[in-house]
Design an enzyme around this catalytic site. Structure first.
Site, PDB file in Angstrom:
ATOM      1  N   ASN A   1      24.817  45.426 -17.876  1.00 44.40           N
ATOM      2  CA  ASN A   1      26.221  44.982 -17.791  1.00 44.40           C
ATOM      3  C   ASN A   1      26.992  45.458 -19.182  1.00 44.40           C
ATOM      4  O   ASN A   1      26.587  45.954 -19.815  1.00 44.40           O
ATOM      5  CB  ASN A   1      25.920  43.339 -17.944  1.00 44.40           C
ATOM      6  CG  ASN A   1      25.221  42.792 -18.989  1.00 44.40           C
ATOM      7  OD1 ASN A   1      25.683  42.949 -20.243  1.00 44.40           O
ATOM      8  ND2 ASN A   1      24.134  42.469 -18.756  1.00 44.40           N
TER       9      ASN A   1
ATOM     10  N   LYS B   1      11.863  59.616  -9.192  1.00 46.96           N
ATOM     11  CA  LYS B   1      13.327  59.497  -8.991  1.00 46.96           C
ATOM     12  C   LYS B   1      13.591  59.142  -7.443  1.00 46.96           C
ATOM     13  O   LYS B   1      13.115  59.875  -6.884  1.00 46.96           O
ATOM     14  CB  LYS B   1      13.890  60.739  -9.518  1.00 46.96           C
ATOM     15  CG  LYS B   1      15.417  60.752  -9.613  1.00 46.96           C
ATOM     16  CD  LYS B   1      15.994  61.998 -10.102  1.00 46.96           C
ATOM     17  CE  LYS B   1      17.529  62.060  -9.676  1.00 46.96           C
ATOM     18  NZ  LYS B   1      17.982  63.285  -9.563  1.00 46.96           N
TER      19      LYS B   1
ATOM     20  N   PHE C   1      24.998  30.507 -24.152  1.00 46.53           N
ATOM     21  CA  PHE C   1      26.365  31.140 -23.873  1.00 46.53           C
ATOM     22  C   PHE C   1      26.562  31.067 -22.477  1.00 46.53           C
ATOM     23  O   PHE C   1      25.522  30.818 -21.547  1.00 46.53           O
ATOM     24  CB  PHE C   1      26.342  32.431 -24.447  1.00 46.53           C
ATOM     25  CG  PHE C   1      26.662  32.468 -25.894  1.00 46.53           C
ATOM     26  CD1 PHE C   1      26.128  31.893 -26.867  1.00 46.53           C
ATOM     27  CD2 PHE C   1      28.046  33.014 -26.068  1.00 46.53           C
ATOM     28  CE1 PHE C   1      26.337  32.095 -28.213  1.00 46.53           C
ATOM     29  CE2 PHE C   1      28.373  33.032 -27.587  1.00 46.53           C
ATOM     30  CZ  PHE C   1      27.506  32.530 -28.613  1.00 46.53           C
TER      31      PHE C   1
ATOM     32  N   LYS D   1      20.224  23.483 -18.477  1.00 54.96           N
ATOM     33  CA  LYS D   1      19.182  24.245 -19.308  1.00 54.96           C
ATOM     34  C   LYS D   1      18.767  23.650 -20.795  1.00 54.96           C
ATOM     35  O   LYS D   1      18.182  24.272 -21.456  1.00 54.96           O
ATOM     36  CB  LYS D   1      19.686  25.540 -19.690  1.00 54.96           C
ATOM     37  CG  LYS D   1      20.015  26.569 -18.482  1.00 54.96           C
ATOM     38  CD  LYS D   1      20.500  28.007 -18.663  1.00 54.96           C
ATOM     39  CE  LYS D   1      20.917  28.730 -17.325  1.00 54.96           C
ATOM     40  NZ  LYS D   1      20.895  30.247 -17.371  1.00 54.96           N
TER      41      LYS D   1
HETATM   42  N1  CTP Z   1      20.309  33.308 -19.556  1.00 51.30           N
HETATM   43  C1  CTP Z   1      18.834  33.560 -19.885  1.00 51.30           C
HETATM   44  N2  CTP Z   1      17.922  34.286 -18.957  1.00 51.30           N
HETATM   45  C2  CTP Z   1      18.339  34.726 -17.540  1.00 51.30           C
HETATM   46  C3  CTP Z   1      19.956  34.564 -17.539  1.00 51.30           C
HETATM   47  C4  CTP Z   1      20.468  33.843 -18.235  1.00 51.30           C
HETATM   48  O1  CTP Z   1      18.106  33.350 -21.021  1.00 51.30           O
HETATM   49  N3  CTP Z   1      17.683  35.323 -17.100  1.00 51.30           N
HETATM   50  C5  CTP Z   1      21.033  32.698 -20.679  1.00 51.30           C
HETATM   51  C6  CTP Z   1      22.015  33.511 -21.277  1.00 51.30           C
HETATM   52  O2  CTP Z   1      21.431  34.034 -22.383  1.00 51.30           O
HETATM   53  C7  CTP Z   1      22.921  32.703 -21.568  1.00 51.30           C
HETATM   54  C8  CTP Z   1      22.743  31.487 -20.526  1.00 51.30           C
HETATM   55  O3  CTP Z   1      21.667  31.684 -19.813  1.00 51.30           O
HETATM   56  O4  CTP Z   1      22.768  31.963 -22.810  1.00 51.30           O
HETATM   57  C9  CTP Z   1      24.069  31.467 -19.282  1.00 51.30           C
HETATM   58  O5  CTP Z   1      24.110  33.003 -18.909  1.00 51.30           O
HETATM   59  P1  CTP Z   1      25.013  33.263 -17.683  1.00 51.30           P
HETATM   60  O6  CTP Z   1      24.574  34.778 -17.199  1.00 51.30           O
HETATM   61  O7  CTP Z   1      26.415  32.877 -18.226  1.00 51.30           O
HETATM   62  O8  CTP Z   1      24.444  32.174 -16.671  1.00 51.30           O
HETATM   63  P2  CTP Z   1      23.146  32.106 -15.420  1.00 51.30           P
HETATM   64  O9  CTP Z   1      22.499  30.944 -15.675  1.00 51.30           O
HETATM   65  O10 CTP Z   1      22.846  33.657 -15.484  1.00 51.30           O
HETATM   66  O11 CTP Z   1      24.371  31.895 -14.266  1.00 51.30           O
HETATM   67  P3  CTP Z   1      25.429  32.666 -13.366  1.00 51.30           P
HETATM   68  O12 CTP Z   1      25.006  34.218 -13.584  1.00 51.30           O
HETATM   69  O13 CTP Z   1      24.966  32.407 -11.985  1.00 51.30           O
HETATM   70  O14 CTP Z   1      26.798  32.462 -13.748  1.00 51.30           O
END
Ligand code: CTP
Length: 400
Positions: free
Chosen positions: A203, A282, A316, A334
């Site tokens: 990302n 690959k 976050f 969480k």
């Molecule tokens: N996070 C994590 N592990 C994951 C996904 C997310 O620790 N596999 C943590 C991120 O570091 C952040 C928080 O969860 O602190 C929220 O991440 P975000 O991507 O906004 O949310 P998701 O829980 O993944 O939900 P969605 O993608 O459905 O919005």
């Protein structure tokens, strides 16, 4: 603040004019010293007009030797912008053959270096070795950014924006040490999930926000472990860096360091899915359509939330809509004490950008807004909110 700005001889010297102007506007007293080479790019008159002071260009002038010791003593901070490869080499070796290099040696205050040069010169082992030496000796570095350079090439070596240098200097001079005794565990950057031996899903996270928090926490006295996905940032000084690539690796690094952590900040943009069995070879362009089977990655924040104990846990959330509702939902599900939410679909803010604007939501229902501002400033505000929350939680514990 009394600031001595040393201007080195590179094309980025023209940007030093904006730096000096901004410092003046923000109420700092600025004295400029230029190297002989800098004078080839910008005339001293530019800086004299901006500061209302004579610019120092020589160790020896017609009026006699310049008092470099007095100048060194009279300023709180020395900012060198652009710090050329040549200047950094001289600083690292202790050469003193002009006003700026002599003053650097005599200077006992904080030194900020903002390097700028051609990418090959920046990446040269000699420059990198000088940089490490100077950093080890306490110089604070405002890393150059990637971009279009005057030599008509793309790459690292572009002088940081003047506003970012100002922010760096002001943050450095703040002396608050309110996190002494705390052990921060911070995650930053993206993760990369392999599709085959050469391709991956990732990302747009740059890691800048997490690195700014790590830097600010270390300067405020904390001991900091920074678990970082792949980014092109120089790790902040005084921070233990653990580099990882995948969500699984990030999980392991976090769990390995969790026992000592008193405050966990999960800023990383972790991939939600990965390919469980990555092909050895690959992927070939044979089928008209390619479908990928993805499995969920471990939710690291949720797992830390379950093992939280009396640690302070900050998550976050990156959202494109329903910012506060989504953030609140994630905070509760969480088990976080605080959640920093940012809308990521706004030009110039959030992902990849130097600036950010966030909502800081705490378990008790309090919400604070920060920005739009530089990520260093946002980092300070997030830490201020963490300090406040820590105080509140301690007060609750004491009354229980
Ligand atoms: N996070 C994590 N592990 C994951 C996904 C997310 O620790 N596999 C943590 C991120 O570091 C952040 C928080 O969860 O602190 C929220 O991440 P975000 O991507 O906004 O949310 P998701 O829980 O993944 O939900 P969605 O993608 O459905 O919005």
């Amino acid at each position: 603040m009394r600031i001595l700005v040393g201007v080195g001889g590179g094309i980025a010297a023209y940007k030093a004019a904006e730096l000096v102007r901004t410092l003046g506007v923000r109420g700092h007293e600025v004295q400029v010293a230029m190297t002989r080479a800098a004078g080839e790019f910008v005339r001293p008159l530019t800086f004299a007009s901006l500061t209302g002071r004579k610019v120092i260009t020589d160790l020896f002038s017609e009026e006699g030797p310049i008092e470099h010791i007095a100048v060194a003593r009279d300023n709180d901070v020395l900012v060198v912008a652009p710090a050329t490869a040549d200047l950094m080499a001289k600083f690292a070796c202790g050469l003193a053959d002009d006003f700026l290099t002599t003053t650097f040696l005599a200077f006992t205050g904080k030194v900020v270096l903002a390097p700028a040069m051609n990418s090959a010169m920046w990446l040269h082992p000699a420059t990198q070795a000088n940089l490490s030496t100077l950093e080890r000796r306490g110089c604070s570095i405002v890393s150059p950014s990637d971009g279009w350079l005057a030599c008509r090439e793309m790459g690292p070596g572009r002088l940081a924006e003047p506003a970012a240098i100002v922010e760096h200097v002001e943050a450095l001079m703040r002396t608050k040490r309110d996190f002494e005794g705390e052990n921060f565990l911070i995650t930053a950057g993206p993760t990369q999930e392999a599709l085959d031996p050469i391709r991956y899903i990732s990302n747009r996270s740059s890691g800048k926000m997490g690195y700014a928090i790590a830097d600010a926490a270390a300067r405020r006295g904390a001991s900091v472990v920074l678990v970082s996905g792949p980014v092109s940032l120089t790790p902040p000084p005084q921070v233990e860096l653990v580099s990882v690539r995948t969500a699984q690796e990030m999980r392991k690094a976090v769990m390995d360091h969790l026992a000592e952590a008193t405050i966990v900040v999960k800023n990383a943009a972790v991939a939600d899915y990965y390919v469980a069995s990555v092909p050895q070879q690959k992927l070939k362009k044979t089928a008209a359509r390619l479908s990928l089977e993805l499995d969920p990655t471990p939710d690291i924040l949720a797992e830390v939330g379950e093992k939280k104990g009396d640690r302070l846990l900050v998550g976050f959330a990156a959202e494109t809509e329903n910012l506060v509702e989504e953030a609140r939902r994630k905070m509760l599900s969480k088990h976080c004490d605080m959640l920093v939410a940012n809308l990521v679909n706004r030009e110039g803010l959030g992902f990849e950008a130097d600036n950010n604007e966030v909502e800081i939501i705490t378990r008790g229902g309090k919400t604070a807004h920060a920005g739009p501002a530089g990520k260093r400033q946002i980092a300070e505000q997030i830490l201020d909110q963490i300090a406040l929350l820590r105080l509140t939680l301690r007060a609750v514990d004491a009354s229980a």
